[in-house]
Design a protein around this motif. Structure first.
Motif, short mmCIF file in Angstrom:
data_model
loop_
_atom_site.label_atom_id
_atom_site.label_comp_id
_atom_site.label_asym_id
_atom_site.label_seq_id
_atom_site.Cartn_x
_atom_site.Cartn_y
_atom_site.Cartn_z
N GLU A 10 28.56 -4.01 27.69
CA GLU A 10 29.96 -4.08 27.32
C GLU A 10 30.27 -3.10 26.19
N TRP A 11 29.39 -3.05 25.18
CA TRP A 11 29.58 -2.13 24.06
C TRP A 11 29.53 -0.68 24.57
N ALA A 12 28.58 -0.37 25.44
CA ALA A 12 28.46 0.98 25.98
C ALA A 12 29.72 1.37 26.75
N ASP A 13 30.24 0.46 27.55
CA ASP A 13 31.47 0.73 28.30
C ASP A 13 32.65 0.99 27.37
N ARG A 14 32.79 0.14 26.34
CA ARG A 14 33.89 0.33 25.39
C ARG A 14 33.75 1.65 24.64
N SER A 15 32.52 1.99 24.27
CA SER A 15 32.28 3.25 23.56
C SER A 15 32.59 4.45 24.44
N ALA A 16 32.19 4.37 25.69
CA ALA A 16 32.47 5.47 26.62
C ALA A 16 33.97 5.62 26.83
N ASP A 17 34.68 4.51 26.94
CA ASP A 17 36.13 4.57 27.09
C ASP A 17 36.78 5.17 25.85
N ALA A 18 36.32 4.78 24.68
CA ALA A 18 36.88 5.31 23.44
C ALA A 18 36.61 6.81 23.32
N ASP A 19 35.43 7.24 23.71
CA ASP A 19 35.11 8.67 23.68
C ASP A 19 35.99 9.45 24.66
N ALA A 20 36.19 8.88 25.84
CA ALA A 20 37.02 9.56 26.84
C ALA A 20 38.45 9.71 26.33
N ILE A 21 38.93 8.69 25.66
CA ILE A 21 40.30 8.75 25.10
C ILE A 21 40.35 9.76 23.97
N ALA A 22 39.36 9.71 23.09
CA ALA A 22 39.37 10.57 21.90
C ALA A 22 39.15 12.04 22.26
N TYR A 23 38.30 12.31 23.22
CA TYR A 23 37.94 13.70 23.52
C TYR A 23 38.45 14.18 24.87
N GLY A 24 39.23 13.34 25.53
CA GLY A 24 39.72 13.68 26.86
C GLY A 24 40.61 14.90 26.91
N ASN A 25 41.31 15.18 25.83
CA ASN A 25 42.22 16.32 25.81
C ASN A 25 41.58 17.57 25.23
N TRP A 26 40.31 17.55 25.02
CA TRP A 26 39.62 18.70 24.42
C TRP A 26 39.68 19.87 25.27
#
Length: 67
Positions: free
Chosen positions: A51-67
């Motif tokens: 669950e933590w890994a999934d939340r972290s991956a989602d947060a990374d995708a949101i944070a760096y998705g527009n890179w």
């Protein structure tokens, strides 16, 4: 470390090796309920890690998705 902590680790290792809870209980001379409790602890811990890994991956995708 305490005897109970060592026992918890030994039971966890035996479960990870694929041993049956009843066999583990006999080997360590403990009630099978103790082994099943360790098994539940391990399952819950692994689920929390996923669950933590999934939340972290989602947060990374949101944070760096527009890179």
């Amino acid at each position: 470390m305490s005897r109970m902590s060592d026992l918890h680790i030994d039971i966890s290792d035996a479960l990870a090796s694929g041993d049956h809870p009843e066999k583990i209980a006999k080997r360590f001379k403990v009630p099978v309920e103790w082994v099943e409790s360790v098994e539940r602890d391990n399952i819950e811990f692994e689920a929390a890690q996923r669950e933590w890994a999934d939340r972290s991956a989602d947060a990374d995708a949101i944070a760096y998705g527009n890179w």
